[in-house]
Design a protein around this motif. Sequence first.
Motif, PDB file in Angstrom:
ATOM      1  N   LEU A 114       0.829  -1.204   0.000  1.00  0.00           N
ATOM      2  CA  LEU A 114       0.000   0.000   0.000  1.00  0.00           C
ATOM      3  C   LEU A 114       0.862   1.252   0.000  1.00  0.00           C
ATOM      4  O   LEU A 114       0.611   2.196  -0.763  1.00  0.00           O
ATOM      5  CB  LEU A 114      -0.923  -0.002   1.217  1.00  0.00           C
ATOM      6  N   ALA A 115       1.878   1.277   0.850  1.00  0.00           N
ATOM      7  CA  ALA A 115       2.743   2.459   0.937  1.00  0.00           C
ATOM      8  C   ALA A 115       3.406   2.761  -0.406  1.00  0.00           C
ATOM      9  O   ALA A 115       3.443   3.916  -0.851  1.00  0.00           O
ATOM     10  CB  ALA A 115       3.795   2.259   2.022  1.00  0.00           C
ATOM     11  N   ALA A 116       3.916   1.743  -1.065  1.00  0.00           N
ATOM     12  CA  ALA A 116       4.578   1.943  -2.352  1.00  0.00           C
ATOM     13  C   ALA A 116       3.599   2.439  -3.408  1.00  0.00           C
ATOM     14  O   ALA A 116       3.929   3.312  -4.222  1.00  0.00           O
ATOM     15  CB  ALA A 116       5.243   0.649  -2.807  1.00  0.00           C
ATOM     16  N   ALA A 117       2.387   1.903  -3.403  1.00  0.00           N
ATOM     17  CA  ALA A 117       1.383   2.313  -4.382  1.00  0.00           C
ATOM     18  C   ALA A 117       1.015   3.783  -4.211  1.00  0.00           C
ATOM     19  O   ALA A 117       0.871   4.522  -5.190  1.00  0.00           O
ATOM     20  CB  ALA A 117       0.136   1.438  -4.265  1.00  0.00           C
ATOM     21  N   VAL A 118       0.859   4.216  -2.960  1.00  0.00           N
ATOM     22  CA  VAL A 118       0.519   5.617  -2.700  1.00  0.00           C
ATOM     23  C   VAL A 118       1.662   6.530  -3.124  1.00  0.00           C
ATOM     24  O   VAL A 118       1.444   7.570  -3.759  1.00  0.00           O
ATOM     25  CB  VAL A 118       0.173   5.827  -1.214  1.00  0.00           C
ATOM     26  N   SER A 119       2.883   6.158  -2.787  1.00  0.00           N
ATOM     27  CA  SER A 119       4.027   6.978  -3.179  1.00  0.00           C
ATOM     28  C   SER A 119       4.179   7.033  -4.698  1.00  0.00           C
ATOM     29  O   SER A 119       4.464   8.091  -5.266  1.00  0.00           O
ATOM     30  CB  SER A 119       5.304   6.439  -2.527  1.00  0.00           C
ATOM     31  N   ASN A 120       3.966   5.921  -5.373  1.00  0.00           N
ATOM     32  CA  ASN A 120       4.054   5.905  -6.830  1.00  0.00           C
ATOM     33  C   ASN A 120       2.975   6.757  -7.483  1.00  0.00           C
ATOM     34  O   ASN A 120       3.160   7.272  -8.592  1.00  0.00           O
ATOM     35  CB  ASN A 120       3.968   4.473  -7.359  1.00  0.00           C
ATOM     36  N   ALA A 121       1.856   6.917  -6.783  1.00  0.00           N
ATOM     37  CA  ALA A 121       0.750   7.726  -7.313  1.00  0.00           C
ATOM     38  C   ALA A 121       0.908   9.201  -6.969  1.00  0.00           C
ATOM     39  O   ALA A 121       0.045  10.014  -7.308  1.00  0.00           O
ATOM     40  CB  ALA A 121      -0.580   7.201  -6.780  1.00  0.00           C
ATOM     41  N   GLY A 122       1.997   9.548  -6.284  1.00  0.00           N
ATOM     42  CA  GLY A 122       2.279  10.945  -6.006  1.00  0.00           C
ATOM     43  C   GLY A 122       2.040  11.404  -4.590  1.00  0.00           C
ATOM     44  O   GLY A 122       2.348  12.544  -4.245  1.00  0.00           O
ATOM     45  N   GLY A 123       1.476  10.533  -3.756  1.00  0.00           N
ATOM     46  CA  GLY A 123       1.243  10.885  -2.364  1.00  0.00           C
ATOM     47  C   GLY A 123       2.393  10.426  -1.481  1.00  0.00           C
ATOM     48  O   GLY A 123       3.480  10.106  -1.977  1.00  0.00           O
ATOM     49  N   LEU A 124       2.141  10.409  -0.178  1.00  0.00           N
ATOM     50  CA  LEU A 124       3.150   9.903   0.759  1.00  0.00           C
ATOM     51  C   LEU A 124       2.652   8.594   1.360  1.00  0.00           C
ATOM     52  O   LEU A 124       1.743   8.587   2.194  1.00  0.00           O
ATOM     53  CB  LEU A 124       3.419  10.902   1.890  1.00  0.00           C
ATOM     54  N   GLY A 125       3.237   7.484   0.916  1.00  0.00           N
ATOM     55  CA  GLY A 125       2.932   6.197   1.511  1.00  0.00           C
ATOM     56  C   GLY A 125       3.597   6.075   2.865  1.00  0.00           C
ATOM     57  O   GLY A 125       4.694   6.604   3.069  1.00  0.00           O
ATOM     58  N   ILE A 126       2.932   5.397   3.795  1.00  0.00           N
ATOM     59  CA  ILE A 126       3.457   5.269   5.155  1.00  0.00           C
ATOM     60  C   ILE A 126       3.352   3.820   5.628  1.00  0.00           C
ATOM     61  O   ILE A 126       2.272   3.222   5.589  1.00  0.00           O
ATOM     62  CB  ILE A 126       2.682   6.181   6.139  1.00  0.00           C
ATOM     63  N   ILE A 127       4.476   3.272   6.074  1.00  0.00           N
ATOM     64  CA  ILE A 127       4.502   1.930   6.659  1.00  0.00           C
ATOM     65  C   ILE A 127       4.222   2.050   8.152  1.00  0.00           C
ATOM     66  O   ILE A 127       4.904   2.802   8.852  1.00  0.00           O
ATOM     67  CB  ILE A 127       5.879   1.262   6.440  1.00  0.00           C
ATOM     68  N   ALA A 128       3.230   1.334   8.632  1.00  0.00           N
ATOM     69  CA  ALA A 128       2.902   1.334  10.062  1.00  0.00           C
ATOM     70  C   ALA A 128       3.747   0.271  10.759  1.00  0.00           C
ATOM     71  O   ALA A 128       3.583  -0.924  10.506  1.00  0.00           O
ATOM     72  CB  ALA A 128       1.425   1.058  10.280  1.00  0.00           C
ATOM     73  N   LEU A 168       9.784  -1.394  -4.828  1.00  0.00           N
ATOM     74  CA  LEU A 168       8.593  -1.066  -5.615  1.00  0.00           C
ATOM     75  C   LEU A 168       8.480   0.412  -5.970  1.00  0.00           C
ATOM     76  O   LEU A 168       7.705   0.773  -6.859  1.00  0.00           O
ATOM     77  CB  LEU A 168       7.330  -1.489  -4.850  1.00  0.00           C
ATOM     78  N   THR A 169       9.200   1.275  -5.258  1.00  0.00           N
ATOM     79  CA  THR A 169       9.096   2.702  -5.544  1.00  0.00           C
ATOM     80  C   THR A 169      10.434   3.407  -5.305  1.00  0.00           C
ATOM     81  O   THR A 169      11.189   3.024  -4.405  1.00  0.00           O
ATOM     82  CB  THR A 169       8.012   3.368  -4.676  1.00  0.00           C
ATOM     83  N   ASP A 170      10.682   4.424  -6.118  1.00  0.00           N
ATOM     84  CA  ASP A 170      11.843   5.286  -5.888  1.00  0.00           C
ATOM     85  C   ASP A 170      11.400   6.644  -5.353  1.00  0.00           C
ATOM     86  O   ASP A 170      12.182   7.584  -5.281  1.00  0.00           O
ATOM     87  CB  ASP A 170      12.657   5.460  -7.170  1.00  0.00           C
ATOM     88  N   GLN A 171      10.133   6.730  -4.951  1.00  0.00           N
ATOM     89  CA  GLN A 171       9.577   7.965  -4.421  1.00  0.00           C
ATOM     90  C   GLN A 171       9.659   7.975  -2.883  1.00  0.00           C
ATOM     91  O   GLN A 171       9.777   6.923  -2.259  1.00  0.00           O
ATOM     92  CB  GLN A 171       8.120   8.118  -4.855  1.00  0.00           C
ATOM     93  N   PRO A 172       9.565   9.163  -2.264  1.00  0.00           N
ATOM     94  CA  PRO A 172       9.622   9.226  -0.793  1.00  0.00           C
ATOM     95  C   PRO A 172       8.476   8.457  -0.141  1.00  0.00           C
ATOM     96  O   PRO A 172       7.354   8.461  -0.637  1.00  0.00           O
ATOM     97  CB  PRO A 172       9.493  10.728  -0.512  1.00  0.00           C
ATOM     98  N   PHE A 173       8.789   7.782   0.952  1.00  0.00           N
ATOM     99  CA  PHE A 173       7.763   7.162   1.792  1.00  0.00           C
ATOM    100  C   PHE A 173       8.195   7.323   3.239  1.00  0.00           C
ATOM    101  O   PHE A 173       9.332   7.702   3.529  1.00  0.00           O
ATOM    102  CB  PHE A 173       7.539   5.688   1.433  1.00  0.00           C
ATOM    103  N   ALA A 174       7.278   7.065   4.153  1.00  0.00           N
ATOM    104  CA  ALA A 174       7.548   7.290   5.576  1.00  0.00           C
ATOM    105  C   ALA A 174       7.323   6.015   6.373  1.00  0.00           C
ATOM    106  O   ALA A 174       6.706   5.056   5.900  1.00  0.00           O
ATOM    107  CB  ALA A 174       6.655   8.409   6.117  1.00  0.00           C
TER     108      ALA A 174
END
Length: 310
Positions: free
Chosen positions: A27-41, A60-66
Amino acid sequence: MTAITQLLGIKYPIFQGAMAQISKYPLAAAVSNAGGLGIIASEGMTAAELQEEIIACKALTDQPFAVNLMLMAPNIPELIEVIVAERVKIVTTGAGTPKKYMPELKSAGIKVIPVVPSAKLAKKMEVLGVDAVVAEGSEAGGHIGELSTMVLVPQVATAVKIPVIAAGGIANGRGMAAALALGAEGIQMGTAFLLSEECPIPLNVKEFVAAAGELDTVVTGRNSVAPVRSIKNKMIEQYRQREKENIPFEELEKLTLGSARKAAAGDIENGSVMAGQVSGSIHEIKSVKKIIEEVLAETKQTIKVLKFEI
C-alpha cells in the motif's frame, strides 16, 4: 504545490494513514508511486520485520515514503536504528512525544511529523523542532482524540507556523477542499485507502467496510486512555456491553487482544475493523492511483465552483 510537497519532495499533498497491521509496503509503495506519501505502520513489528518492509517498499518505488512510529512500543530505539540505517527520510509518530528521539532523528536528516489531537500539543511539538503536524479529528478510525476535524484543524493552523496536515473524515475532493480552506497544507486519508486494490487485506474486510453506513462506526474505550473508533461487529458489541457493566479495564483488554491482527487477517466478527465515519460514503474498491486522481480532480472542481458572495 504546497509547503508540505516542497518539504517532503512529494507530488501531491496527500498522506496515507498508518493503519496498524494494514499499512504495509504494498500500500505504501502504491501511494508513493501515485504521487502521495505512503506510510509503513511499524506497530507490532520487530526491527527485522520493519527492515524487510522498508527494503520491499524500496524495491517497488523510488519515491519518498515514511515509517510511522507508535511511541508506546517498547522497541522504538531498535526501530529507529533500522530507519536510520535504511535512510528513510520521513517519520510520522503517534501515541506519545518524540522528544527523546529528536536528536537522533534530526541528526540523520529525518523529517518528523507527529499526529496531534489538539492545538496545545501541536505547539509543544513545534517547540521540539518537528517539521509538520497531522491534526487528526475524532471522525478518524483507530485511536482518536476529542475534537472533530472541523474544530481542530483551524485551531492548529492558527497555533503553529509549520505545515498542518488535516486528517479524520476525509475521503474525497470536497473534504480536501474543506481542509485547505481550514488552513491545512494537505490531507491524510486512511479509511479511503482501505478500499484500494493494493491494500493488503482480504476482500471480505474491504466488502465489510464498503457496506458500512454512516452510523455504523462506534467508539469504545472512552473511559480509558485510548478510545478507538471501529465498525460495529460481534466483538465490538460485546465490548460495549461489558463497558456498560463497568467490567475492569484489564478484562476488557483481554477481549480485544490481537483484534487488529484478526481483522487484517479477515475475521470481521472478532477482529477490530478500525475505520472512520467516512466509511459510510465510500463503497467502491478502486486502485490507489484512481482514488488519488479522483480526490484531486474533485478538489480542483470544488474550489473552482465556490464563488460565494457574503
